[in-house]
Motif scaffolding. Structure first.
Motif, short mmCIF file in Angstrom:
data_model
loop_
_atom_site.label_atom_id
_atom_site.label_comp_id
_atom_site.label_asym_id
_atom_site.label_seq_id
_atom_site.Cartn_x
_atom_site.Cartn_y
_atom_site.Cartn_z
N ALA A 145 -29.84 -23.89 -7.27
CA ALA A 145 -29.16 -25.07 -7.80
C ALA A 145 -29.93 -25.65 -8.98
N ASP A 146 -29.30 -26.59 -9.68
CA ASP A 146 -29.97 -27.35 -10.73
C ASP A 146 -30.53 -26.45 -11.84
N GLY A 147 -29.84 -25.37 -12.14
CA GLY A 147 -30.32 -24.49 -13.22
C GLY A 147 -31.45 -23.58 -12.82
N ASN A 148 -31.71 -23.46 -11.50
CA ASN A 148 -32.84 -22.63 -11.05
C ASN A 148 -32.64 -21.14 -11.29
N ILE A 149 -31.46 -20.73 -11.74
CA ILE A 149 -31.29 -19.34 -12.17
C ILE A 149 -32.24 -19.07 -13.36
N VAL A 208 -38.11 -23.39 -0.67
CA VAL A 208 -39.32 -22.71 -1.14
C VAL A 208 -39.56 -23.18 -2.57
N ASP A 209 -40.80 -23.55 -2.85
CA ASP A 209 -41.11 -24.06 -4.19
C ASP A 209 -42.59 -23.79 -4.46
N THR A 210 -42.91 -23.42 -5.68
CA THR A 210 -44.30 -23.18 -6.05
C THR A 210 -45.10 -24.47 -6.17
N ARG A 230 -32.26 -37.45 -10.72
CA ARG A 230 -31.18 -36.93 -9.89
C ARG A 230 -31.74 -36.15 -8.70
N TRP A 231 -32.80 -35.38 -8.94
CA TRP A 231 -33.36 -34.58 -7.85
C TRP A 231 -33.99 -35.46 -6.78
N LEU A 232 -34.48 -36.65 -7.23
CA LEU A 232 -35.15 -37.55 -6.28
C LEU A 232 -34.16 -38.36 -5.45
N SER A 245 -43.93 -18.77 -4.12
CA SER A 245 -42.96 -18.32 -5.12
C SER A 245 -41.85 -17.55 -4.43
N VAL A 246 -40.67 -17.61 -5.02
CA VAL A 246 -39.54 -16.83 -4.49
C VAL A 246 -39.86 -15.33 -4.52
N PHE A 247 -40.81 -14.94 -5.37
CA PHE A 247 -41.17 -13.52 -5.46
C PHE A 247 -42.25 -13.11 -4.45
N VAL A 307 -33.95 -22.11 -3.07
CA VAL A 307 -34.99 -21.55 -3.95
C VAL A 307 -35.30 -22.54 -5.08
N GLY A 308 -36.55 -22.98 -5.14
CA GLY A 308 -36.92 -24.01 -6.12
C GLY A 308 -36.38 -25.35 -5.66
N CYS A 309 -36.75 -25.73 -4.42
CA CYS A 309 -36.10 -26.87 -3.75
C CYS A 309 -36.48 -28.21 -4.33
N GLY A 310 -37.53 -28.27 -5.18
CA GLY A 310 -37.95 -29.57 -5.69
C GLY A 310 -38.27 -30.51 -4.54
N PRO A 311 -37.98 -31.81 -4.71
CA PRO A 311 -38.30 -32.76 -3.62
C PRO A 311 -37.35 -32.71 -2.43
N GLY A 312 -36.40 -31.77 -2.43
CA GLY A 312 -35.74 -31.42 -1.18
C GLY A 312 -34.42 -32.10 -0.85
N ARG A 313 -33.72 -32.64 -1.86
CA ARG A 313 -32.49 -33.37 -1.50
C ARG A 313 -31.46 -32.46 -0.83
N LEU A 314 -31.38 -31.18 -1.25
CA LEU A 314 -30.36 -30.29 -0.68
C LEU A 314 -30.78 -29.82 0.72
N LEU A 356 -47.59 -32.71 -14.94
CA LEU A 356 -46.48 -33.50 -15.51
C LEU A 356 -45.27 -33.49 -14.57
N TYR A 357 -45.03 -32.35 -13.92
CA TYR A 357 -43.91 -32.29 -12.97
C TYR A 357 -44.17 -33.26 -11.82
N GLY A 358 -45.42 -33.31 -11.38
CA GLY A 358 -45.79 -34.25 -10.31
C GLY A 358 -45.51 -35.68 -10.73
C1 LIG Z 1 -35.05 -27.48 -11.98
S1 LIG Z 1 -36.25 -27.84 -10.75
C2 LIG Z 1 -35.23 -27.83 -9.30
C3 LIG Z 1 -34.95 -29.14 -8.63
C4 LIG Z 1 -34.47 -29.00 -7.20
N1 LIG Z 1 -33.39 -28.07 -7.01
C5 LIG Z 1 -34.16 -30.33 -6.57
O1 LIG Z 1 -33.14 -30.50 -5.90
O2 LIG Z 1 -34.96 -31.24 -6.72
C6 LIG Z 1 -37.00 -26.22 -10.60
C7 LIG Z 1 -37.88 -26.05 -9.38
O3 LIG Z 1 -38.21 -24.67 -9.27
C8 LIG Z 1 -39.57 -24.57 -8.87
N2 LIG Z 1 -40.04 -23.21 -9.19
C9 LIG Z 1 -40.42 -22.71 -10.40
N3 LIG Z 1 -40.77 -21.42 -10.30
C10 LIG Z 1 -40.60 -21.07 -8.99
C11 LIG Z 1 -40.77 -19.86 -8.26
N4 LIG Z 1 -41.21 -18.73 -8.85
N5 LIG Z 1 -40.49 -19.86 -6.94
C12 LIG Z 1 -40.05 -21.00 -6.32
N6 LIG Z 1 -39.87 -22.18 -6.97
C13 LIG Z 1 -40.13 -22.21 -8.28
C14 LIG Z 1 -40.24 -25.70 -9.61
O4 LIG Z 1 -41.48 -26.05 -9.04
C15 LIG Z 1 -39.19 -26.79 -9.49
O5 LIG Z 1 -39.37 -27.59 -8.33
#
Ligand SMILES: C[S@@+](CC[C@H](N)C(=O)[O-])C[C@H]1O[C@@H](n2cnc3c(N)ncnc32)[C@H](O)[C@@H]1O
Length: 221
Positions: free
Chosen positions: A118-122, A80-82, A36-38, A101-103, A59-66, A10-12
Protein backbone atom coordinates in the motif's frame (compact mmCIF):
# COMPACT_ATOMS: atom_id res chain seq x y z
CA UNK A 1 23.17 25.51 5.20
CA UNK A 2 22.60 21.83 4.36
CA UNK A 3 23.60 18.99 6.68
CA UNK A 4 23.91 15.30 5.86
CA UNK A 5 21.92 12.89 8.00
CA UNK A 6 20.26 9.52 7.38
CA UNK A 7 16.93 8.68 5.79
CA UNK A 8 16.19 6.60 8.84
CA UNK A 9 16.64 9.59 11.19
CA UNK A 10 14.46 11.82 9.02
CA UNK A 11 11.80 9.13 8.58
CA UNK A 12 11.74 8.75 12.36
CA UNK A 13 11.11 12.50 12.69
CA UNK A 14 8.30 12.30 10.13
CA UNK A 15 6.73 9.50 12.16
CA UNK A 16 6.63 11.93 15.08
CA UNK A 17 4.89 14.65 13.10
CA UNK A 18 7.78 16.77 11.81
CA UNK A 19 7.61 18.04 8.21
CA UNK A 20 9.78 15.94 5.90
CA UNK A 21 9.88 16.09 2.11
CA UNK A 22 10.84 13.65 -0.63
CA UNK A 23 13.32 15.10 -3.15
CA UNK A 24 13.30 13.40 -6.55
CA UNK A 25 16.39 13.20 -8.75
CA UNK A 26 14.68 15.50 -11.29
CA UNK A 27 14.42 18.23 -8.62
CA UNK A 28 10.76 17.82 -7.64
CA UNK A 29 10.09 18.01 -3.91
CA UNK A 30 6.85 16.68 -2.36
CA UNK A 31 5.77 16.30 1.26
CA UNK A 32 6.10 12.81 2.75
CA UNK A 33 2.54 11.64 3.47
CA UNK A 34 3.39 10.61 7.04
CA UNK A 35 0.38 12.40 8.57
CA UNK A 36 -1.93 10.04 6.67
CA UNK A 37 0.08 6.98 7.69
CA UNK A 38 -0.05 8.08 11.33
CA UNK A 39 -3.85 8.38 11.31
CA UNK A 40 -6.34 5.55 11.44
CA UNK A 41 -7.22 3.60 8.29
CA UNK A 42 -9.95 5.49 6.41
CA UNK A 43 -11.29 6.38 2.98
CA UNK A 44 -9.77 4.24 0.23
CA UNK A 45 -8.02 2.07 2.85
CA UNK A 46 -11.39 0.49 3.62
CA UNK A 47 -11.94 -0.86 0.10
CA UNK A 48 -8.40 -2.25 0.21
CA UNK A 49 -8.88 -3.93 3.58
CA UNK A 50 -12.22 -5.40 2.48
CA UNK A 51 -10.32 -7.38 -0.18
CA UNK A 52 -7.66 -8.70 2.22
CA UNK A 53 -8.07 -12.31 3.31
CA UNK A 54 -6.00 -13.44 6.25
CA UNK A 55 -3.38 -14.04 7.20
CA UNK A 56 -2.22 -10.70 5.80
CA UNK A 57 1.38 -9.53 5.43
CA UNK A 58 1.63 -5.72 5.15
CA UNK A 59 4.93 -5.07 3.35
CA UNK A 60 6.45 -1.74 4.43
CA UNK A 61 3.83 -1.34 7.17
CA UNK A 62 5.11 1.99 8.49
CA UNK A 63 3.48 2.87 11.83
CA UNK A 64 0.91 0.15 11.25
CA UNK A 65 -2.48 1.69 10.52
CA UNK A 66 -3.45 -1.15 8.14
CA UNK A 67 -2.15 -3.93 10.40
CA UNK A 68 -4.11 -2.49 13.33
CA UNK A 69 -7.29 -1.99 11.28
CA UNK A 70 -7.13 -5.62 10.13
CA UNK A 71 -6.53 -6.89 13.64
CA UNK A 72 -9.51 -4.85 14.84
CA UNK A 73 -11.62 -6.71 12.25
CA UNK A 74 -10.35 -10.04 13.53
CA UNK A 75 -8.14 -10.63 10.46
CA UNK A 76 -4.70 -12.03 11.41
CA UNK A 77 -2.12 -9.56 10.14
CA UNK A 78 1.56 -8.80 10.52
CA UNK A 79 3.64 -5.90 9.24
CA UNK A 80 7.20 -6.08 8.03
CA UNK A 81 9.33 -2.95 7.83
CA UNK A 82 13.05 -2.22 7.79
CA UNK A 83 12.56 0.83 9.99
CA UNK A 84 12.92 0.29 13.73
CA UNK A 85 10.70 3.22 14.72
CA UNK A 86 7.93 2.15 12.33
CA UNK A 87 7.94 -1.32 13.86
CA UNK A 88 7.99 0.10 17.39
CA UNK A 89 4.98 2.34 16.62
CA UNK A 90 3.06 -0.55 15.03
CA UNK A 91 3.64 -2.70 18.11
CA UNK A 92 2.77 0.19 20.44
CA UNK A 93 -0.54 0.56 18.57
CA UNK A 94 -1.24 -3.13 19.23
CA UNK A 95 -0.21 -4.58 15.86
CA UNK A 96 2.25 -7.38 15.11
CA UNK A 97 5.35 -6.36 13.17
CA UNK A 98 8.84 -7.58 12.36
CA UNK A 99 11.83 -5.34 11.70
CA UNK A 100 13.12 -6.98 8.57
CA UNK A 101 13.38 -6.40 4.84
CA UNK A 102 10.78 -7.99 2.60
CA UNK A 103 13.75 -9.67 0.90
CA UNK A 104 14.88 -11.34 4.15
CA UNK A 105 13.62 -14.68 5.46
CA UNK A 106 10.08 -14.19 6.74
CA UNK A 107 7.65 -16.40 8.64
CA UNK A 108 4.89 -18.26 6.74
CA UNK A 109 6.67 -17.84 3.39
CA UNK A 110 4.37 -19.15 0.66
CA UNK A 111 1.32 -19.25 2.90
CA UNK A 112 0.11 -15.67 3.45
CA UNK A 113 -3.48 -15.20 2.29
CA UNK A 114 -2.79 -11.64 1.15
CA UNK A 115 0.25 -9.41 0.84
CA UNK A 116 -0.27 -5.64 0.82
CA UNK A 117 1.92 -3.13 -1.00
CA UNK A 118 0.00 0.00 0.00
CA UNK A 119 0.90 3.69 -0.08
CA UNK A 120 3.14 3.36 -3.14
CA UNK A 121 5.22 0.58 -1.57
CA UNK A 122 5.51 -1.06 -4.99
CA UNK A 123 8.33 1.52 -5.19
CA UNK A 124 10.44 -0.26 -2.52
CA UNK A 125 13.91 -1.02 -3.87
CA UNK A 126 13.32 0.66 -7.24
CA UNK A 127 12.71 -2.61 -9.11
CA UNK A 128 8.95 -3.35 -9.12
CA UNK A 129 9.09 -6.68 -11.04
CA UNK A 130 11.69 -8.04 -8.60
CA UNK A 131 9.68 -6.84 -5.59
CA UNK A 132 6.44 -8.22 -6.96
CA UNK A 133 8.03 -11.62 -7.71
CA UNK A 134 9.34 -11.72 -4.15
CA UNK A 135 5.97 -10.78 -2.67
CA UNK A 136 4.19 -13.30 -4.91
CA UNK A 137 6.44 -16.02 -3.51
CA UNK A 138 5.35 -15.05 0.01
CA UNK A 139 1.64 -15.61 -0.61
CA UNK A 140 -0.19 -18.93 -0.81
CA UNK A 141 -0.69 -20.27 -4.38
CA UNK A 142 -4.36 -19.24 -3.99
CA UNK A 143 -3.48 -15.97 -2.24
CA UNK A 144 -3.47 -12.45 -3.58
CA UNK A 145 -1.25 -9.41 -3.76
CA UNK A 146 -3.01 -6.06 -3.32
CA UNK A 147 -1.03 -3.08 -4.51
CA UNK A 148 -1.50 0.66 -4.62
CA UNK A 149 -0.37 2.42 -7.76
CA UNK A 150 0.26 5.94 -8.98
CA UNK A 151 -2.41 7.73 -11.04
CA UNK A 152 -2.58 6.63 -14.68
CA UNK A 153 -0.37 8.30 -17.26
CA UNK A 154 3.32 8.42 -17.92
CA UNK A 155 5.78 5.58 -17.89
CA UNK A 156 6.72 3.36 -14.98
CA UNK A 157 10.00 4.79 -13.72
CA UNK A 158 12.69 4.11 -11.15
CA UNK A 159 14.92 6.86 -9.80
CA UNK A 160 16.79 7.96 -6.72
CA UNK A 161 14.97 9.92 -4.02
CA UNK A 162 16.04 11.29 -0.66
CA UNK A 163 14.35 12.73 2.42
CA UNK A 164 14.88 16.38 3.31
CA UNK A 165 13.73 18.76 6.01
CA UNK A 166 12.83 22.45 5.62
CA UNK A 167 15.86 23.34 7.81
CA UNK A 168 18.24 21.84 5.23
CA UNK A 169 19.00 18.35 6.52
CA UNK A 170 19.27 15.71 3.82
CA UNK A 171 19.33 11.94 3.93
CA UNK A 172 21.15 9.67 1.50
CA UNK A 173 19.73 8.90 -1.93
CA UNK A 174 17.90 5.57 -2.23
CA UNK A 175 16.11 3.87 -5.12
CA UNK A 176 12.33 4.13 -5.46
CA UNK A 177 9.91 3.39 -8.29
CA UNK A 178 6.63 4.82 -9.51
CA UNK A 179 4.18 2.54 -11.29
CA UNK A 180 1.13 4.21 -12.87
CA UNK A 181 -2.12 2.27 -12.60
CA UNK A 182 -2.31 1.71 -16.36
CA UNK A 183 1.00 -0.19 -16.18
CA UNK A 184 -0.39 -2.72 -13.68
CA UNK A 185 -1.12 -5.43 -16.22
CA UNK A 186 2.36 -5.23 -17.80
CA UNK A 187 3.97 -5.28 -14.37
CA UNK A 188 1.95 -8.32 -13.26
CA UNK A 189 2.97 -10.16 -16.43
CA UNK A 190 6.66 -9.51 -15.68
CA UNK A 191 6.14 -10.99 -12.21
CA UNK A 192 4.20 -14.02 -13.52
CA UNK A 193 1.06 -12.77 -11.81
CA UNK A 194 -2.45 -12.44 -13.17
CA UNK A 195 -4.20 -9.09 -12.78
CA UNK A 196 -7.58 -9.85 -11.20
CA UNK A 197 -9.02 -6.42 -10.62
CA UNK A 198 -8.17 -2.73 -10.76
CA UNK A 199 -10.11 -0.03 -8.93
CA UNK A 200 -9.82 3.54 -7.74
CA UNK A 201 -11.44 5.37 -4.84
CA UNK A 202 -11.92 9.09 -4.13
CA UNK A 203 -11.21 10.23 -0.61
CA UNK A 204 -10.78 13.47 1.31
CA UNK A 205 -7.84 14.11 3.57
CA UNK A 206 -8.08 15.50 7.10
CA UNK A 207 -8.45 19.08 5.77
CA UNK A 208 -11.00 18.15 3.11
CA UNK A 209 -8.70 18.03 0.05
CA UNK A 210 -10.03 15.40 -2.34
CA UNK A 211 -7.82 12.96 -4.17
CA UNK A 212 -8.14 9.63 -5.93
CA UNK A 213 -6.14 6.49 -5.04
CA UNK A 214 -5.52 3.63 -7.47
CA UNK A 215 -5.23 -0.08 -6.66
CA UNK A 216 -4.91 -3.52 -8.24
CA UNK A 217 -5.31 -7.12 -7.09
CA UNK A 218 -3.22 -9.92 -8.58
CA UNK A 219 -2.94 -13.66 -8.05
CA UNK A 220 -0.40 -16.38 -8.83
CA UNK A 221 -2.88 -18.54 -10.72
C1 LIG B 1 5.64 4.77 1.82
S1 LIG B 1 6.10 4.21 3.42
C2 LIG B 1 4.71 3.17 3.80
C3 LIG B 1 3.75 3.64 4.84
C4 LIG B 1 2.88 2.54 5.41
N1 LIG B 1 2.22 1.71 4.43
C5 LIG B 1 1.89 3.06 6.42
O1 LIG B 1 0.72 2.69 6.41
O2 LIG B 1 2.30 3.84 7.27
C6 LIG B 1 7.29 2.95 2.96
C7 LIG B 1 7.68 2.00 4.07
O3 LIG B 1 8.43 0.94 3.51
C8 LIG B 1 9.49 0.62 4.40
N2 LIG B 1 10.51 -0.12 3.64
C9 LIG B 1 11.45 0.37 2.79
N3 LIG B 1 12.20 -0.63 2.28
C10 LIG B 1 11.72 -1.79 2.80
C11 LIG B 1 12.05 -3.17 2.65
N4 LIG B 1 13.06 -3.56 1.85
N5 LIG B 1 11.33 -4.09 3.33
C12 LIG B 1 10.32 -3.70 4.15
N6 LIG B 1 9.96 -2.41 4.35
C13 LIG B 1 10.64 -1.47 3.67
C14 LIG B 1 9.90 1.97 4.94
O4 LIG B 1 10.64 1.86 6.14
C15 LIG B 1 8.56 2.65 5.12
O5 LIG B 1 8.00 2.43 6.40
Amino acid sequence: MTTATTSSALYGEALHGSPVHVRHADGRCVPLAAARWLGAARGADMALLARAHGPVLDVGCGPGRLVCALAARGVPAMGVDTDREAVRLTRRAGGAALQRSVFDDLPRQGSWGTALLADGNIGIGGDPPRLLRRVAALVHPLGRVLLELAPPGGAAASAAVRLETPDGRRGEWFPWARVPSDSAEALCRKADLRLLEAWSVDESDAVGIRRRRWFAAASRG
